[in-house]
Design an enzyme around this catalytic site. Sequence first.
Site, mmCIF file in Angstrom:
data_model
loop_
_atom_site.group_PDB
_atom_site.id
_atom_site.type_symbol
_atom_site.label_atom_id
_atom_site.label_comp_id
_atom_site.label_asym_id
_atom_site.label_seq_id
_atom_site.Cartn_x
_atom_site.Cartn_y
_atom_site.Cartn_z
ATOM 1 N N GLY A 13 -0.618 5.037 -0.643
ATOM 2 C CA GLY A 13 -1.429 6.203 -0.263
ATOM 3 C C GLY A 13 -1.082 7.402 -1.131
ATOM 4 N N VAL A 26 6.473 13.119 -17.401
ATOM 5 C CA VAL A 26 5.924 13.161 -18.764
ATOM 6 C C VAL A 26 6.692 14.185 -19.607
ATOM 7 C CG1 VAL A 26 3.877 13.776 -20.128
ATOM 8 C CG2 VAL A 26 3.631 12.349 -18.069
ATOM 9 N N ARG A 74 -3.598 -0.121 -3.868
ATOM 10 C CA ARG A 74 -2.737 -1.099 -3.202
ATOM 11 C C ARG A 74 -3.074 -2.424 -3.875
ATOM 12 N NH1 ARG A 74 -3.968 2.394 1.468
ATOM 13 N NH2 ARG A 74 -2.035 3.459 1.937
ATOM 14 N N ASP A 105 7.722 2.978 0.650
ATOM 15 C CA ASP A 105 8.585 1.791 0.757
ATOM 16 C C ASP A 105 8.008 0.552 0.083
ATOM 17 O OD1 ASP A 105 10.739 2.706 2.098
ATOM 18 O OD2 ASP A 105 10.013 2.178 4.092
ATOM 19 N N THR A 127 4.799 10.213 -0.187
ATOM 20 C CA THR A 127 3.933 9.847 0.934
ATOM 21 C C THR A 127 3.954 11.001 1.937
ATOM 22 O OG1 THR A 127 3.754 8.479 2.936
ATOM 23 C CG2 THR A 127 5.869 8.442 1.851
ATOM 24 N N ASP A 129 3.828 10.851 5.047
ATOM 25 C CA ASP A 129 4.384 10.479 6.360
ATOM 26 C C ASP A 129 5.857 10.848 6.564
ATOM 27 O OD1 ASP A 129 1.941 9.429 6.851
ATOM 28 O OD2 ASP A 129 2.601 7.359 7.118
ATOM 29 N N ASP A 131 8.242 8.843 5.958
ATOM 30 C CA ASP A 131 8.738 7.662 6.671
ATOM 31 C C ASP A 131 9.661 6.792 5.817
ATOM 32 O OD1 ASP A 131 6.862 6.764 4.891
ATOM 33 O OD2 ASP A 131 5.841 5.428 6.284
ATOM 34 N N ARG A 173 1.581 6.416 10.715
ATOM 35 C CA ARG A 173 1.347 5.096 11.315
ATOM 36 C C ARG A 173 2.574 4.603 12.076
ATOM 37 N NH1 ARG A 173 -1.213 1.516 6.784
ATOM 38 N NH2 ARG A 173 0.229 2.931 5.739
ATOM 39 N N HIS A 252 -7.894 12.017 7.011
ATOM 40 C CA HIS A 252 -7.531 12.184 5.602
ATOM 41 C C HIS A 252 -7.532 13.622 5.104
ATOM 42 C CE1 HIS A 252 -8.212 7.873 5.806
ATOM 43 N NE2 HIS A 252 -7.431 7.800 4.753
HETATM 44 P P1 ADP Z 1 3.510 2.466 0.185
HETATM 45 O O1 ADP Z 1 4.116 2.409 -1.166
HETATM 46 O O2 ADP Z 1 2.855 3.770 0.459
HETATM 47 O O3 ADP Z 1 4.462 2.004 1.271
HETATM 48 P P2 ADP Z 1 2.086 -0.084 0.357
HETATM 49 O O4 ADP Z 1 2.981 -0.686 1.388
HETATM 50 O O5 ADP Z 1 0.629 -0.265 0.501
HETATM 51 O O6 ADP Z 1 2.264 1.494 0.196
HETATM 52 O O7 ADP Z 1 2.555 -0.658 -1.047
HETATM 53 C C1 ADP Z 1 1.956 -0.229 -2.243
HETATM 54 C C2 ADP Z 1 1.915 -1.360 -3.227
HETATM 55 O O8 ADP Z 1 3.240 -1.756 -3.578
HETATM 56 C C3 ADP Z 1 1.271 -2.634 -2.722
HETATM 57 O O9 ADP Z 1 -0.118 -2.603 -2.745
HETATM 58 C C4 ADP Z 1 1.808 -3.635 -3.722
HETATM 59 O O10 ADP Z 1 1.140 -3.553 -4.963
HETATM 60 C C5 ADP Z 1 3.236 -3.136 -3.912
HETATM 61 N N1 ADP Z 1 4.119 -3.895 -3.005
HETATM 62 C C6 ADP Z 1 4.275 -3.732 -1.676
HETATM 63 N N2 ADP Z 1 5.131 -4.635 -1.153
HETATM 64 C C7 ADP Z 1 5.531 -5.402 -2.197
HETATM 65 C C8 ADP Z 1 6.409 -6.529 -2.337
HETATM 66 N N3 ADP Z 1 7.044 -7.050 -1.289
HETATM 67 N N4 ADP Z 1 6.559 -7.050 -3.572
HETATM 68 C C9 ADP Z 1 5.925 -6.536 -4.634
HETATM 69 N N5 ADP Z 1 5.081 -5.495 -4.571
HETATM 70 C C10 ADP Z 1 4.885 -4.918 -3.379
HETATM 71 O O1 F6P Z 2 1.026 6.402 4.452
HETATM 72 C C1 F6P Z 2 0.224 7.521 4.457
HETATM 73 C C2 F6P Z 2 -0.979 7.317 5.333
HETATM 74 O O2 F6P Z 2 -1.779 8.463 5.204
HETATM 75 C C3 F6P Z 2 -0.680 7.006 6.793
HETATM 76 O O3 F6P Z 2 -0.363 8.142 7.548
HETATM 77 C C4 F6P Z 2 -1.965 6.356 7.216
HETATM 78 O O4 F6P Z 2 -1.752 5.484 8.289
HETATM 79 C C5 F6P Z 2 -2.353 5.575 6.008
HETATM 80 O O5 F6P Z 2 -1.749 6.204 4.892
HETATM 81 C C6 F6P Z 2 -3.841 5.497 5.798
HETATM 82 O O6 F6P Z 2 -4.075 4.841 4.602
HETATM 83 P P1 F6P Z 2 -5.506 4.571 3.959
HETATM 84 O O7 F6P Z 2 -6.522 5.311 4.717
HETATM 85 O O8 F6P Z 2 -5.348 5.020 2.539
HETATM 86 O O9 F6P Z 2 -5.663 3.093 4.036
#
Ligand code: ADP
Ligand code: F6P
Length: 322
Positions: A13, A26, A74, A105, A127, A129, A131, A173, A252
């Site tokens: 996100g 950069v 993602r 994470d 992020t 959040d 979190d 979330r 959002h």
């Molecule tokens: P955030 O980074 O905000 O926690 P996501 O959990 O959606 O968001 O993760 C972002 C991207 O990181 C995923 O779409 C994927 O490309 C990559 N990713 C997440 N988990 C893994 C994993 N276990 N191994 C490799 N890449 C990952």
């Molecule tokens: O992780 C940030 C966040 O905005 C959360 O608070 C929310 O649950 C989620 O992303 C929504 O993600 P999207 O609408 O991009 O799928």
Amino acid sequence: MAQKAIAVLTSGGDAPGMNAAVRAVVRSGINKGLRVFGVYRGYNGLLNGEIKEMNLRSVSEIIGNGGTMLYTARSEEFKKKEAQLRAAEFCRSNDISGVVVIGGDGSFQGARALTEAGINCIGVPGTIDNDIACSEYTVGYDTAMNTALEMVDRIRDTAQSHDRCSIVEVMGRRCGDIALQTGIATGATAILVPEVEFNIERDVIARIVNTQKTGKKHFIIVVAEGVGKVNDLAKYIEQRLGIEARATVLGHVQRGGSPTLRDRVVASEMGYRAVELLAQDIGNRVVVMRDGKITDLDITEALQMERVFDTELYKIAMTISI
Ligand code: ADP
Ligand code: F6P
């Protein structure tokens, strides 16, 4: 020998302040004599070859912009080993020895996987959040909280005019930090978060009734996204107490907008530190804030940490919002 190169991407996100972090990476990289590539659309950019070499002016005028100039995504594909090896090979073919990954994470898990595939990665927490257990602060959190604060203040104006109860859902979330901060800052009568078990009768209805007895006629209830069901709660309050109730999901709106000073400064410090590490050929680290200072931790250690909710602040909110 080819000039050493690094890259930067944003993933998951988006969050206000990501641009400030990209700018810092950069400019710090170029300052150290490195070539710096921007990778577009998160890990997908490494799989689809969407990269562009940046210069000092590529990141002009972005520090105050919300969103991310590198776009984000993602990438399900990147979770597969074969894709990670392909991404690493793509980096090597462009002399990219290290990547700064700005995200949450999930993105850090990707950074660990890419480091294992041979490309040093450094995570920067981005992020709204807040979190990420390993860091007290994530880029975007301050802007999101301040947006939520302004929105709840506006909602209060109309709730007060109509003697209503307004239930406001804020983002988060799995994490109630935005709800807690916004709730305390707006004097919410009740705050519901995923980290604290609640009982609607005790933690919402009784709190409204008690403040009604002291003469209060309008009420704000802040609910974290992870708790949800704000429309059901509004209906229940109307039926149970006979006061008009309205639910608003902020959504959002909290993810956009010009980053606050805090987000711009922390993002700049974190981006700078990430480059310091890559320049020394150090990978598999996350830049974090601990005890108010910017430092770094091993990614695996960082991912194993458990988040601690600020129960003391929650207690304070419940004590004074009466
Ligand atoms: P955030 O980074 O905000 O926690 P996501 O959990 O959606 O968001 O993760 C972002 C991207 O990181 C995923 O779409 C994927 O490309 C990559 N990713 C997440 N988990 C893994 C994993 N276990 N191994 C490799 N890449 C990952
Ligand atoms: O992780 C940030 C966040 O905005 C959360 O608070 C929310 O649950 C989620 O992303 C929504 O993600 P999207 O609408 O991009 O799928």
